[in-house]
Design a protein around this motif. Structure first.
Motif, PDB file in Angstrom:
ATOM      1  N   UNK A  40       0.785  -1.235   0.000  1.00 59.32           N
ATOM      2  CA  UNK A  40       0.000   0.000   0.000  1.00 59.32           C
ATOM      3  C   UNK A  40       0.819   1.289   0.000  1.00 59.32           C
ATOM      4  N   UNK A  41       2.023   1.223  -0.560  1.00 63.24           N
ATOM      5  CA  UNK A  41       2.783   2.452  -0.804  1.00 63.24           C
ATOM      6  C   UNK A  41       2.665   2.736  -2.308  1.00 63.24           C
ATOM      7  N   UNK A  42       2.975   3.927  -2.707  1.00 67.16           N
ATOM      8  CA  UNK A  42       2.728   4.370  -4.081  1.00 67.16           C
ATOM      9  C   UNK A  42       3.335   3.447  -5.141  1.00 67.16           C
ATOM     10  N   UNK A  43       4.641   3.267  -5.110  1.00 69.09           N
ATOM     11  CA  UNK A  43       5.312   2.460  -6.131  1.00 69.09           C
ATOM     12  C   UNK A  43       4.900   1.001  -6.079  1.00 69.09           C
ATOM     13  N   UNK A  44       4.764   0.467  -4.872  1.00 72.26           N
ATOM     14  CA  UNK A  44       4.403  -0.939  -4.718  1.00 72.26           C
ATOM     15  C   UNK A  44       2.975  -1.192  -5.194  1.00 72.26           C
ATOM     16  N   UNK A  45       2.095  -0.239  -4.955  1.00 81.38           N
ATOM     17  CA  UNK A  45       0.710  -0.355  -5.422  1.00 81.38           C
ATOM     18  C   UNK A  45       0.672  -0.321  -6.951  1.00 81.38           C
ATOM     19  N   UNK A  46       1.405   0.610  -7.553  1.00 85.88           N
ATOM     20  CA  UNK A  46       1.432   0.704  -9.013  1.00 85.88           C
ATOM     21  C   UNK A  46       1.980  -0.579  -9.639  1.00 85.88           C
ATOM     22  N   UNK A  47       3.021  -1.135  -9.012  1.00 87.86           N
ATOM     23  CA  UNK A  47       3.621  -2.363  -9.538  1.00 87.86           C
ATOM     24  C   UNK A  47       2.631  -3.533  -9.440  1.00 87.86           C
ATOM     25  N   UNK A  48       1.977  -3.680  -8.300  1.00 90.33           N
ATOM     26  CA  UNK A  48       1.012  -4.775  -8.109  1.00 90.33           C
ATOM     27  C   UNK A  48      -0.170  -4.640  -9.066  1.00 90.33           C
ATOM     28  N   UNK A  49      -0.628  -3.420  -9.272  1.00 89.07           N
ATOM     29  CA  UNK A  49      -1.738  -3.186 -10.204  1.00 89.07           C
ATOM     30  C   UNK A  49      -1.303  -3.500 -11.638  1.00 89.07           C
ATOM     31  N   UNK A  50      -0.071  -3.156 -11.995  1.00 91.65           N
ATOM     32  CA  UNK A  50       0.441  -3.442 -13.339  1.00 91.65           C
ATOM     33  C   UNK A  50       0.508  -4.950 -13.587  1.00 91.65           C
ATOM     34  N   UNK A 141       6.332   0.370 -17.037  1.00 91.16           N
ATOM     35  CA  UNK A 141       6.735  -0.528 -18.112  1.00 91.16           C
ATOM     36  C   UNK A 141       7.378  -1.833 -17.664  1.00 91.16           C
ATOM     37  N   UNK A 142       7.615  -1.986 -16.365  1.00 98.95           N
ATOM     38  CA  UNK A 142       8.327  -3.170 -15.885  1.00 98.95           C
ATOM     39  C   UNK A 142       7.525  -4.457 -16.076  1.00 98.95           C
ATOM     40  N   UNK A 143       6.263  -4.471 -15.666  1.00102.88           N
ATOM     41  CA  UNK A 143       5.454  -5.690 -15.789  1.00102.88           C
ATOM     42  C   UNK A 143       5.374  -6.139 -17.244  1.00102.88           C
ATOM     43  N   UNK A 144       5.258  -5.192 -18.162  1.00102.33           N
ATOM     44  CA  UNK A 144       5.213  -5.512 -19.588  1.00102.33           C
ATOM     45  C   UNK A 144       6.528  -6.141 -20.056  1.00102.33           C
ATOM     46  N   UNK A 145       7.652  -5.598 -19.595  1.00 97.27           N
ATOM     47  CA  UNK A 145       8.962  -6.145 -19.970  1.00 97.27           C
ATOM     48  C   UNK A 145       9.132  -7.568 -19.436  1.00 97.27           C
TER      49      UNK A 145
END
Length: 153
Positions: A40-50, A141-145
């Motif tokens: 539930x921190x900004x970057x970690x949330x974005x990564x999990x959602x991706x 772009x990480x999850x896509x890579x």
């Protein structure tokens, strides 16, 4: 610190929902293991959602995705519910798996040094060997890579 070509350190960790997950039991499916600092921190949330958004693509390719942090399974459950996450979230409360993968590192913020989880991803082939490693991950772009690399296995 495992690198490409090494056998991935095996582990058994609890996930939210109560079941344990053992890496070696997932074979011969390839597995994406991503380590992240905190629920539930900004970057970690974005990564999990991706990663969640790409779960149908990972599943279609027969690839499992696991996120690991030192948060408790209860925190993982809240995080998953709040953001409707579809990835498995595993709890490494004692940090043994983070240590085995070399992601428990000294960090620095505003001149203060502390220990924390380095955002990193490991792609483990169906043979249990590490096919690719991403360290010091930037989320966009990480999850896509990772998906493209996983599909190429």
């Amino acid at each position: 610190m495992p690198e490409t070509g090494d056998t991935a350190p095996d582990f058994t960790l609890p996930q939210d929902g109560g079941e344990d997950v053992t890496l070696s039991a997932e074979r011969p499916a390839p597995v994406v293991i991503y380590f992240y600092p905190k629920d539930d921190t900004s970057g970690c949330t974005k990564e999990a959602i991706a990663f969640t958004g790409l779960m149908p693509d990972f599943a279609a390719a027969g690839i499992k995705v696991m996120g690991i942090s030192k948060d408790t399974v209860a925190k993982h459950a809240k995080f998953r519910a709040k953001h409707e996450l579809g990835v498995q979230l595993l709890s490494d409360e004692d940090g043994a798996v983070c240590e085995a993968y070399g992601v428990w590192v000294e960090k620095s913020m505003y001149g203060k040094k502390y220990m924390g989880i380095e955002r990193a991803t490991f792609l483990v082939g169906g043979d249990g060997k590490i096919a690719q490693v991403w360290r010091k991950v930037k989320v966009p772009g990480h999850a896509e890579a990772v998906l493209e690399a996983a599909k190429a296995l």
